[in-house]
Design a protein around this motif. Sequence first.
Motif, PDB file in Angstrom:
ATOM      1  N   GLN A 103     -44.595  31.790  -4.650  1.00 56.81           N
ATOM      2  CA  GLN A 103     -45.317  31.453  -5.799  1.00 56.81           C
ATOM      3  C   GLN A 103     -45.647  33.182  -5.751  1.00 56.81           C
ATOM      4  OE1 GLN A 103     -44.823  28.825  -3.911  1.00 56.81           O
ATOM      5  NE2 GLN A 103     -45.336  27.301  -5.651  1.00 56.81           N
ATOM      6  N   ARG A 104     -45.363  33.978  -4.502  1.00 54.08           N
ATOM      7  CA  ARG A 104     -45.992  35.644  -4.392  1.00 54.08           C
ATOM      8  C   ARG A 104     -45.230  36.536  -5.094  1.00 54.08           C
ATOM      9  NH1 ARG A 104     -50.157  34.930   1.079  1.00 54.08           N
ATOM     10  NH2 ARG A 104     -50.864  33.837   1.034  1.00 54.08           N
ATOM     11  N   HIS A 105     -44.264  36.157  -4.936  1.00 55.76           N
ATOM     12  CA  HIS A 105     -42.957  37.209  -5.114  1.00 55.76           C
ATOM     13  C   HIS A 105     -42.552  36.349  -6.050  1.00 55.76           C
ATOM     14  CE1 HIS A 105     -44.575  39.272  -1.724  1.00 55.76           C
ATOM     15  NE2 HIS A 105     -44.223  38.040  -1.014  1.00 55.76           N
ATOM     16  N   PRO A 106     -41.995  37.234  -7.428  1.00 45.79           N
ATOM     17  CA  PRO A 106     -40.943  36.865  -8.112  1.00 45.79           C
ATOM     18  C   PRO A 106     -39.438  35.937  -8.164  1.00 45.79           C
ATOM     19  CG  PRO A 106     -41.302  38.805  -8.900  1.00 45.79           C
ATOM     20  CD  PRO A 106     -41.925  38.829  -7.833  1.00 45.79           C
ATOM     21  N   SER A 107     -39.110  35.355  -8.454  1.00 44.05           N
ATOM     22  CA  SER A 107     -37.597  34.156  -7.580  1.00 44.05           C
ATOM     23  C   SER A 107     -36.158  34.892  -8.983  1.00 44.05           C
ATOM     24  CB  SER A 107     -37.656  33.604  -7.699  1.00 44.05           C
ATOM     25  OG  SER A 107     -37.630  32.123  -6.935  1.00 44.05           O
ATOM     26  N   TRP A 108     -35.271  34.576  -8.169  1.00 45.67           N
ATOM     27  CA  TRP A 108     -34.220  34.314  -9.438  1.00 45.67           C
ATOM     28  C   TRP A 108     -34.440  33.354  -9.896  1.00 45.67           C
ATOM     29  CZ3 TRP A 108     -30.514  30.576  -8.386  1.00 45.67           C
ATOM     30  CH2 TRP A 108     -31.303  30.163  -8.126  1.00 45.67           C
ATOM     31  N   LEU A 109     -34.858  32.061  -8.990  1.00 47.09           N
ATOM     32  CA  LEU A 109     -34.555  30.803 -10.595  1.00 47.09           C
ATOM     33  C   LEU A 109     -35.738  30.790 -10.967  1.00 47.09           C
ATOM     34  CD1 LEU A 109     -36.018  28.721  -6.456  1.00 47.09           C
ATOM     35  CD2 LEU A 109     -33.514  29.354  -8.234  1.00 47.09           C
ATOM     36  N   GLY A 110     -36.572  32.115 -11.566  1.00 48.80           N
ATOM     37  CA  GLY A 110     -37.043  32.141 -13.364  1.00 48.80           C
ATOM     38  C   GLY A 110     -36.706  32.798 -14.153  1.00 48.80           C
ATOM     39  N   TYR A 111     -35.319  32.768 -13.843  1.00 48.55           N
ATOM     40  CA  TYR A 111     -33.892  33.359 -14.254  1.00 48.55           C
ATOM     41  C   TYR A 111     -32.927  32.341 -15.060  1.00 48.55           C
ATOM     42  CZ  TYR A 111     -36.886  37.354 -14.422  1.00 48.55           C
ATOM     43  OH  TYR A 111     -38.400  39.220 -14.037  1.00 48.55           O
ATOM     44  N   VAL A 112     -33.428  31.439 -14.566  1.00 45.35           N
ATOM     45  CA  VAL A 112     -32.473  30.113 -14.995  1.00 45.35           C
ATOM     46  C   VAL A 112     -32.209  30.024 -16.319  1.00 45.35           C
ATOM     47  CG1 VAL A 112     -31.037  27.694 -14.086  1.00 45.35           C
ATOM     48  CG2 VAL A 112     -31.915  29.270 -12.824  1.00 45.35           C
ATOM     49  N   TRP A 113     -31.306  30.044 -17.084  1.00 42.57           N
ATOM     50  CA  TRP A 113     -31.214  29.833 -19.078  1.00 42.57           C
ATOM     51  C   TRP A 113     -31.603  28.284 -18.801  1.00 42.57           C
ATOM     52  CZ3 TRP A 113     -31.723  33.364 -22.547  1.00 42.57           C
ATOM     53  CH2 TRP A 113     -31.883  34.491 -22.106  1.00 42.57           C
ATOM     54  N   PRO A 114     -32.358  27.726 -19.943  1.00 39.55           N
ATOM     55  CA  PRO A 114     -31.925  26.184 -19.551  1.00 39.55           C
ATOM     56  C   PRO A 114     -31.174  25.640 -20.557  1.00 39.55           C
ATOM     57  CG  PRO A 114     -33.853  27.030 -20.638  1.00 39.55           C
ATOM     58  CD  PRO A 114     -33.753  28.382 -19.941  1.00 39.55           C
ATOM     59  N   LYS A 115     -30.862  24.457 -20.444  1.00 38.57           N
ATOM     60  CA  LYS A 115     -29.760  24.045 -21.503  1.00 38.57           C
ATOM     61  C   LYS A 115     -30.644  24.060 -22.372  1.00 38.57           C
ATOM     62  CE  LYS A 115     -29.772  19.496 -19.356  1.00 38.57           C
ATOM     63  NZ  LYS A 115     -28.842  18.753 -18.371  1.00 38.57           N
ATOM     64  N   GLN A 116     -31.759  23.251 -22.610  1.00 37.79           N
ATOM     65  CA  GLN A 116     -32.766  23.176 -23.395  1.00 37.79           C
ATOM     66  C   GLN A 116     -34.186  23.399 -23.797  1.00 37.79           C
ATOM     67  OE1 GLN A 116     -31.071  19.277 -24.443  1.00 37.79           O
ATOM     68  NE2 GLN A 116     -33.417  18.840 -24.070  1.00 37.79           N
ATOM     69  N   VAL A 117     -34.712  24.109 -23.924  1.00 40.92           N
ATOM     70  CA  VAL A 117     -36.433  24.171 -24.054  1.00 40.92           C
ATOM     71  C   VAL A 117     -37.175  23.055 -23.363  1.00 40.92           C
ATOM     72  CG1 VAL A 117     -38.293  24.057 -24.620  1.00 40.92           C
ATOM     73  CG2 VAL A 117     -36.541  25.833 -25.705  1.00 40.92           C
ATOM     74  N   GLY A 118     -37.320  23.164 -21.854  1.00 41.47           N
ATOM     75  CA  GLY A 118     -38.067  22.229 -21.021  1.00 41.47           C
ATOM     76  C   GLY A 118     -37.172  21.490 -20.636  1.00 41.47           C
ATOM     77  N   ALA A 119     -35.590  21.744 -20.249  1.00 40.50           N
ATOM     78  CA  ALA A 119     -34.716  20.624 -20.130  1.00 40.50           C
ATOM     79  C   ALA A 119     -35.085  21.086 -18.084  1.00 40.50           C
ATOM     80  CB  ALA A 119     -33.357  21.286 -19.454  1.00 40.50           C
TER      81      ALA A 119
END
Length: 253
Positions: A103-119
Amino acid sequence: MRLATALLPFLVLCSADARSSDDDERRGDILPPGQCGLYLAPSSLPFAGLGLFSGTNIPADTPINEFIAGTYPGYDPNGPPLWTDLAIPIADEKKALPYRGQQRHPSWLGYVWPKQVGALAQMWDSETFPRPEPGLANMDPGLQLADGIEFFMDDYNEDTQDDDDFEPSNRINAFAPGLGSLANHDGDFVNIDRHYHSSRVDYNFQTAPWDAGVGAFTPHHNMLYTTFRDVERGMELFLDYGEAFHDHALKRG
């Protein structure tokens, strides 16, 4: 995007060799040796971190992958781009949470493109562990709300690449650790998009979860990002992340 700093060791965006005169004429601009074809700099958007910029004039319908430097002996600059993008499928949605445990650092997990909004699993889901800090989801949901770029399990392969009737349809969550993670979103000035027909998939006869080799490599490769309007030297390159992402960005101000 902020992930750009993490990707810098893996991407060389400057030209390291001289271009032929025919190549310069096709681009409509002369790119001297050592000149950056693409480069990272503070974005023109507020609070967007670094952005991806063009160091040369790029005509419409041109893969920007052509401007990533690095060649090998005998490489033909007028041939297909040497550097293409890949995508890594994310099968476990519960482990694809933005900032999970970071939570204190930007993670690559925030750059996963979802298969649909909210997936992807909601950050306030009771199954989320560790629980995110209050308000974190509203502050920055990563790409949870983005659906402007799509990735497919049944992408084009050697058998379907020339089939005019084939169209991929099985969307997946995917991390694209290349140009797809470097370009910011601006719905009004978007100038690049994914060239879907160039993508290739090859699972090499591996079937999850039965084959141990699954997960050792990504079968999704040869992806290109292409301009759909003329881009002038110094312009920032923007992708369209979709309406839901755009609306949320406007609410955040």
